[in-house]
Design a protein around this motif. Structure first.
Motif, short mmCIF file in Angstrom:
data_model
loop_
_atom_site.label_atom_id
_atom_site.label_comp_id
_atom_site.label_asym_id
_atom_site.label_seq_id
_atom_site.Cartn_x
_atom_site.Cartn_y
_atom_site.Cartn_z
N VAL A 6 4.38 3.53 0.54
CA VAL A 6 3.52 4.58 -0.01
C VAL A 6 3.76 4.72 -1.51
CG1 VAL A 6 3.10 7.08 -0.03
CG2 VAL A 6 3.26 5.86 2.15
N SER A 7 5.02 4.68 -1.92
CA SER A 7 5.27 4.88 -3.35
C SER A 7 4.82 3.66 -4.15
CB SER A 7 6.74 5.24 -3.60
OG SER A 7 7.52 4.07 -3.59
N LEU A 8 4.96 2.47 -3.59
CA LEU A 8 4.48 1.26 -4.28
C LEU A 8 2.97 1.33 -4.49
CD1 LEU A 8 6.18 -1.92 -2.75
CD2 LEU A 8 6.28 -1.13 -5.11
N LEU A 9 2.25 1.70 -3.42
CA LEU A 9 0.78 1.67 -3.49
C LEU A 9 0.22 2.92 -4.16
CD1 LEU A 9 -0.13 0.07 -0.06
CD2 LEU A 9 -0.11 -1.00 -2.29
N ASN A 10 0.94 4.01 -4.09
CA ASN A 10 0.45 5.24 -4.71
C ASN A 10 0.81 5.36 -6.17
OD1 ASN A 10 -0.94 6.14 -2.58
ND2 ASN A 10 0.50 7.72 -1.95
N ALA A 11 1.66 4.45 -6.63
CA ALA A 11 2.08 4.51 -8.02
C ALA A 11 0.87 4.34 -8.95
CB ALA A 11 3.11 3.44 -8.30
N CYS A 12 -0.14 3.59 -8.45
CA CYS A 12 -1.30 3.36 -9.30
C CYS A 12 -2.16 4.61 -9.38
CB CYS A 12 -2.12 2.18 -8.78
SG CYS A 12 -2.60 2.31 -7.08
N GLU A 13 -2.87 4.69 -10.50
CA GLU A 13 -3.79 5.81 -10.67
C GLU A 13 -4.95 5.60 -9.73
OE1 GLU A 13 -5.50 6.98 -14.49
OE2 GLU A 13 -3.47 6.69 -15.28
N LEU A 291 5.98 -9.33 -1.87
CA LEU A 291 7.21 -10.06 -1.56
C LEU A 291 8.37 -9.63 -2.46
CD1 LEU A 291 8.38 -12.35 0.20
CD2 LEU A 291 7.76 -13.95 -1.60
N THR A 292 8.09 -9.43 -3.75
CA THR A 292 9.19 -9.12 -4.66
C THR A 292 9.52 -7.63 -4.71
OG1 THR A 292 7.59 -9.15 -6.46
CG2 THR A 292 8.96 -11.09 -6.22
N ASN A 293 8.54 -6.77 -4.46
CA ASN A 293 8.80 -5.35 -4.66
C ASN A 293 9.00 -4.53 -3.39
OD1 ASN A 293 8.56 -5.42 -7.55
ND2 ASN A 293 6.40 -5.83 -7.16
N PHE A 294 8.61 -5.10 -2.26
CA PHE A 294 8.70 -4.35 -1.03
C PHE A 294 9.82 -4.94 -0.18
CE2 PHE A 294 6.67 -3.49 3.30
CZ PHE A 294 7.26 -2.24 3.37
N GLN A 337 -1.56 8.81 4.88
CA GLN A 337 -1.36 8.72 3.42
C GLN A 337 -2.49 7.91 2.78
OE1 GLN A 337 1.33 10.00 1.75
NE2 GLN A 337 2.49 10.70 3.51
N HIS A 338 -3.57 7.71 3.52
CA HIS A 338 -4.74 6.96 3.03
C HIS A 338 -4.42 5.50 2.71
CE1 HIS A 338 -7.21 10.54 2.93
NE2 HIS A 338 -6.18 11.17 2.43
N ILE A 339 -3.52 4.95 3.47
CA ILE A 339 -3.23 3.51 3.34
C ILE A 339 -3.57 2.88 4.67
CG2 ILE A 339 -1.39 1.80 3.04
CD1 ILE A 339 -0.06 3.87 1.15
#
Ligand SMILES: *Cc1c(COP(=O)(O)O)cnc(C)c1O
Length: 398
Positions: A6-13, A291-294, A337-339
């Motif tokens: 959630v934080s990876l994908l929600n970080a974007c505006e 792969l690198t961030n999750f 969380q809308h993902i």
């Protein structure tokens, strides 16, 4: 794991009320222009120049000698099976883990799927295939026949699942040994390569799909790919109502299909194919981002087999076996969380219409498929996550 994603994908505006889709099309080229041209020229249906241009572009991108555009991927695969000589009351070997269309096409030929197990790549396991054929196959009047059902076995359909290529050389070897026709359901595999060769025409013929959720789209559409002139001619004939080419006469010489892609769809598709190399790059970058961030102890990110380059059509998380029972809860919590994430399709041998079909033991498919979660995979997602990621990174450094 959920929080991290959630934080990876929600970080974007982003508009937090608009869900992040599993897979959305990306229209950033000549789509509007070409579709408008079709309408302006009143060439929206079965005649028009976009279908030919689309086919030429597709053949160039896939390095297939011939590409025949169809109304959808299912129609393309059905046509491949007809050309491979899949006759009523025969069997076709295939994986239980695929979109339902793969088995349905076999049924359209009044034939029966016969399911073979997969390996850790989630594709058909060549060793298992060979062992299974050693066990059930015998030759009756020179025709490979299933001892148990007494039906001839005609072909193997290989699906490159989620865009990850199957081990084609080894599968081809088994097919040659048993005189089976190799067909590819490359609906998910456009742009993926096996040992450097684009998939879709590594066997006799293959089908690709341009449905709205695939890597590029024509709205609805598909294509048959092949390197064989006779197969291409037969495919064109069968998909265009079996009409004998003539300036004004209507004569049809076989029971055939109205499977030709309309010009309107090809116009949209041509614009998509022009952008295909860029879209493919974005898809692979998104996979690299995951792969690198999750990183989680609870699951592993499915990477391309070492012999292949995958288009990463759907990014795939493989839960640890101890997490299997949590799958639905994870998908629901992410949806809240809308993902939008999805499980794999139910295995075909568990579906009511296919539960009585012949099959080998399917232990690997049964143990791996309930652990699959497909992650949001739209090409454009990379721009959103990348920007936000670079932004948060530099904020941390400051
Ligand atoms: C999408 C898909 C199809 C069918 O393609 P349509 O264009 O939707 O008819 C067939 N097989 C697989 C594996 C698919 O993913």
């Amino acid at each position: 794991m959920i929080e991290q994603l959630v934080s990876l994908l929600n970080a974007c505006e982003r508009d937090l009320n608009k869900p992040i889709a599993l897979h959305e099309p990306c229209f950033s080229g000549n789509e509007y222009l070409y579709v408008k041209q079709c309408i302006d020229e009143q060439m929206v249906s079965s005649i028009g120049s976009f279908v030919t241009r689309f086919e030429q572009k597709l053949s160039q991108l896939t390095q297939a000698k011939y590409a025949i555009a169809t109304v959808n991927g299912t129609a393309a695969l059905h046509t491949c099976l007809l050309i491979a000589g899949v006759t009523p009351n025969s069997e076709v070997l295939t994986s239980p883990l695929s979109f339902v269309a793969t088995s349905n096409c076999i049924s359209y030929c009044h034939a029966f799927p016969n399911f073979v197990d997969i390996d850790e790549t989630l594709n058909i396991d060549p060793d298992r295939l060979k062992k299974y054929l050693d066990k059930i196959g015998h030759y009756r009047n020179g025709v490979l026949t299933n001892k148990r059902s007494n039906r001839p076995i005609k072909a193997l359909i290989v699906t490159h699942i989620f865009g990850h290529p199957a081990d084609m050389d080894r599968l081809q070897e088994v097919c040659q040994a048993f005189d089976l026709t190799l067909l590819e359901d490359a609906a998910q595999g456009l742009g993926s390569t096996y040992k450097g060769k684009p998939v879709g025409h590594l066997g006799l013929a293959g089908a690709v799909s341009f449905n709205g959720n695939k890597i590029v789209t024509t709205g609805g559409g598909g294509a048959i790919l092949t390197n064989h002139k006779d197969v291409a001619e037969r495919a064109k004939h069968l998909t265009t109502t079996g009409k004998i080419s003539h300036p004004w006469q209507y004569r049809h010489d076989c029971i055939a299909y109205n499977y030709r892609m309309p010009n309107l769809n090809a116009a949209l598709g041509l614009a998509q194919l022009e952008r295909f190399p860029a879209i493919l790059k974005m898809k692979r970058k998104l996979a690299e981002f995951y792969l690198t961030n999750f990183k989680t102890e609870e699951a592993a990110f499915l990477t391309e087999p070492r012999y292949a380059h995958s288009n990463y059509w759907l990014n795939t998380l493989m839960l640890n076996s101890t997490m299997t029972h949590q799958r639905n809860k994870i998908i629901e919590q992410l949806a809240a969380q809308h993902i939008i994430c999805r499980p794999a399709w139910d295995l075909h041998h568990t579906l009511p219409m296919y539960e009585h079909c012949e099959r080998d033991q399917l232990n690997i498919a049964e143990s791996l498929s309930p652990r699959i979660i497909n992650l949001p995979s739209s090409a454009e997602l990379i721009h959103h996550v990348e920007q936000s990621f670079i932004a948060t990174r530099s904020a941390e450094i400051e």
